[in-house]
Design a protein around this motif. Structure first.
Motif, PDB file in Angstrom:
ATOM      1  N   ARG A  74       0.863  -1.140   0.048  1.00  0.00           N
ATOM      2  CA  ARG A  74      -0.052   0.076  -0.194  1.00  0.00           C
ATOM      3  C   ARG A  74       0.892   1.181  -0.117  1.00  0.00           C
ATOM      4  N   SER A 150      -9.391  -8.994  -5.357  1.00  0.00           N
ATOM      5  CA  SER A 150      -9.682  -8.737  -4.303  1.00  0.00           C
ATOM      6  C   SER A 150     -10.493  -9.883  -3.690  1.00  0.00           C
ATOM      7  N   ILE A 151     -10.279 -10.148  -2.415  1.00  0.00           N
ATOM      8  CA  ILE A 151     -11.094 -11.222  -1.821  1.00  0.00           C
ATOM      9  C   ILE A 151     -12.612 -10.678  -1.368  1.00  0.00           C
ATOM     10  N   ASP A 152     -12.810  -9.308  -1.473  1.00  0.00           N
ATOM     11  CA  ASP A 152     -13.879  -8.671  -1.011  1.00  0.00           C
ATOM     12  C   ASP A 152     -15.244  -8.870  -2.018  1.00  0.00           C
ATOM     13  N   MET A 194     -13.880 -10.962   6.728  1.00  0.00           N
ATOM     14  CA  MET A 194     -13.373  -9.752   6.088  1.00  0.00           C
ATOM     15  C   MET A 194     -14.367  -9.289   4.918  1.00  0.00           C
ATOM     16  N   GLY A 195     -13.877  -8.380   4.206  1.00  0.00           N
ATOM     17  CA  GLY A 195     -14.747  -7.693   3.084  1.00  0.00           C
ATOM     18  C   GLY A 195     -14.853  -6.343   3.101  1.00  0.00           C
ATOM     19  N   ARG A 196     -14.061  -5.708   3.815  1.00  0.00           N
ATOM     20  CA  ARG A 196     -14.134  -3.999   3.862  1.00  0.00           C
ATOM     21  C   ARG A 196     -15.609  -3.492   4.095  1.00  0.00           C
ATOM     22  N   GLU A 251     -16.908  -7.594   8.828  1.00  0.00           N
ATOM     23  CA  GLU A 251     -16.243  -6.692   9.639  1.00  0.00           C
ATOM     24  C   GLU A 251     -16.782  -5.475   9.397  1.00  0.00           C
ATOM     25  N   HIS A 284      -6.599 -12.917   8.339  1.00  0.00           N
ATOM     26  CA  HIS A 284      -5.888 -13.140   7.403  1.00  0.00           C
ATOM     27  C   HIS A 284      -5.888 -14.596   6.739  1.00  0.00           C
ATOM     28  N   ARG A 287      -7.477 -14.696   3.622  1.00  0.00           N
ATOM     29  CA  ARG A 287      -6.952 -14.224   2.232  1.00  0.00           C
ATOM     30  C   ARG A 287      -5.828 -15.188   1.823  1.00  0.00           C
TER      31      ARG A 287
HETATM   32  O1  F6P Z   1      -9.339  -5.762   0.787  1.00  0.00           O
HETATM   33  C1  F6P Z   1      -9.053  -6.944   1.118  1.00  0.00           C
HETATM   34  C2  F6P Z   1      -8.796  -7.057   2.683  1.00  0.00           C
HETATM   35  O2  F6P Z   1      -8.451  -8.243   3.058  1.00  0.00           O
HETATM   36  C3  F6P Z   1     -10.216  -6.514   3.428  1.00  0.00           C
HETATM   37  O3  F6P Z   1     -11.035  -7.549   3.503  1.00  0.00           O
HETATM   38  C4  F6P Z   1      -9.618  -6.385   4.756  1.00  0.00           C
HETATM   39  O4  F6P Z   1     -10.416  -5.267   5.459  1.00  0.00           O
HETATM   40  C5  F6P Z   1      -8.454  -5.385   4.471  1.00  0.00           C
HETATM   41  O5  F6P Z   1      -8.101  -6.100   3.160  1.00  0.00           O
HETATM   42  C6  F6P Z   1      -7.305  -5.776   5.412  1.00  0.00           C
HETATM   43  O6  F6P Z   1      -6.076  -4.982   4.991  1.00  0.00           O
HETATM   44  P1  F6P Z   1      -4.690  -5.445   5.597  1.00  0.00           P
HETATM   45  O7  F6P Z   1      -4.221  -6.761   5.065  1.00  0.00           O
HETATM   46  O8  F6P Z   1      -3.972  -4.389   5.283  1.00  0.00           O
HETATM   47  O9  F6P Z   1      -4.819  -5.358   7.151  1.00  0.00           O
END
Ligand code: F6P
Length: 366
Positions: A74, A150-152, A194-196, A251, A284, A287
């Motif tokens: 990021r 993206s997993i979301d 997850m899923g933002r 989440e 995680h 993911r």
């Molecule tokens: O966008 C993918 C994701 O796994 C979201 O589901 C989650 O909110 C975010 O990324 C977590 O990000 P990081 O791995 O930077 O903590």
């Protein structure tokens, strides 16, 4: 010779390696040079060793590898114009003017901005004395093609994003494990996924595991009242003989006054009902791991089309996003998809949950 770069950006997702593999091999098949940008936008900024020319063998075995082998980050620097100018300079140094980006909506928006600024960035590089006008002459435009990794599963305009089905599979497996111990102790489990800002993973996992109740942002629960409804549902299921309760909480779950509904809030309500309740935050694990077949073929077909889209691109075609709709690989204007995605967030923000649901285009939500 056309030179194409491929990169992954934002959170990693299973299937990203399959996408990179497909772009590399399809590019080579069409006689292009293909570069991998390591470490996401960080690699564009730093250039040098992080822009690696790829061969057919370099991506051997990548279909079954989780995460992203070329790394992701990021990157704050790319959010600054100065950073994007540096990135443009690094691409021109390698002779690259086409970029396939596999990432989420933020990463893809950044890519499109980079494309729109490209001509002025190049001019500035000439003004700064980094290149001569002759050197930059062949690089008038930058071609951007987006793949959604993206997993979301939160991007509008495409039925599934690369990685979403793998994460869903992982969640279901974990919930099955939890169910076994929950039934043994007659417990309730609140599982946060997850899923933002998107409820897809929670919703689909809830359906696939037969959860008692699901909390998602798009179907916000009534403030101060959801506890009673939740208790009633769990009690009803117990009365029918169920030995455990499973509650899936996205989440990003909210109540209709936009207060977050957390796994602990849900736990408190269940404890109040007298249930022995535990919280599991999957984190995680959902993911990581290898991609399921769906994500492998999706990434492969989309990677192939991304290269074709690069080769067919003209300076006035808007950046395409490669998606899948009703089982067909499609292209749509990237920024249209981003705008649609943002309109879901806006609808939630303005408490218009019916609109958010209809924009999500997931018939099950209703
Ligand atoms: O966008 C993918 C994701 O796994 C979201 O589901 C989650 O909110 C975010 O990324 C977590 O990000 P990081 O791995 O930077 O903590």
């Amino acid at each position: 010779k056309k030179k194409i770069a491929v990169m992954t950006s934002g959170g990693d997702s299973p299937g990203m390696n399959a996408a990179v593999r497909a772009v590399v091999r399809t590019g080579l098949h069409y006689g292009c040079d293909v570069y991998a940008v390591y470490e996401g936008y960080e690699g564009l900024l730093r250039g040098g060793d992080l822009l690696k020319k790829m061969s057919w063998e370099d991506v051997r075995g990548w279909l079954s590898e989780g995460g992203t082998l070329i790394g992701t980050a990021r990157c704050m620097g790319f959010r600054q114009r100065e950073g994007r100018k540096q990135a443009a300079g690094n691409l021109i140094t390698e002779g690259i003017d086409a970029l396939v980006v596999c990432g989420g909506d933020g990463s893809l928006t950044g890519a499109d901005l980079f494309r729109s600024e490209w001509p002025s960035l190049v001019q500035e590089l000439v003004k700064d004395g980094k290149f001569t006008a002759e050197q930059v002459a062949p690089y008038r435009n930058l071609t951007i093609v987006g793949l959604v990794g993206s997993i979301d599963n939160d991007m509008s305009g495409t039925d599934s994003t690369i990685g979403a089905y793998s994460a869903l599979e992982r969640i279901c497996e974990m919930v099955d494990y939890i169910d076994a111990t929950a039934k043994s102790h007659s417990r309730a489990f609140v599982v946060e996924v997850m899923g933002r800002h998107c409820g897809w993973l929670a919703l689909m996992a809830g359906i696939a595991t037969g959860a008692d109740y699901i909390f998602i942002p798009e179907r916000a629960v009534p403030h101060g009242k959801w506890q009673d409804e939740l208790k009633e549902v769990c009690q009803r299921h117990r009365a029918k003989g169920r030995r455990n309760n499973t509650i899936i909480v996205a989440e990003g779950a909210l109540d209709d006054q936009l207060n977050p509904v957390t796994a602990n809030d849900v736990k408190d309500a269940l404890i109040d009902l007298g249930l022995d309740t535990k919280v599991t935050i999957l984190g995680h694990v959902q993911r990581g791991g290898t991609a399921v077949a769906h994500d492998r073929w999706l990434a492969t077909l989309q990677g192939v089309d991304a290269v074709r889209a690069v080769l067919e691109n003209t300076p006035d075609t808007p950046s395409p996003l490669i998606g899948i709709l009703e089982n067909k690989i499609i292209r749509m204007p990237l920024m249209e998809s981003v705008a649609l995605t943002k309109s879901v967030a806006d609808a939630i923000e303005s408490k218009d949950f019916d609109k958010a649901i209809s924009l999500r285009d997931t018939e099950f939500i209703e």
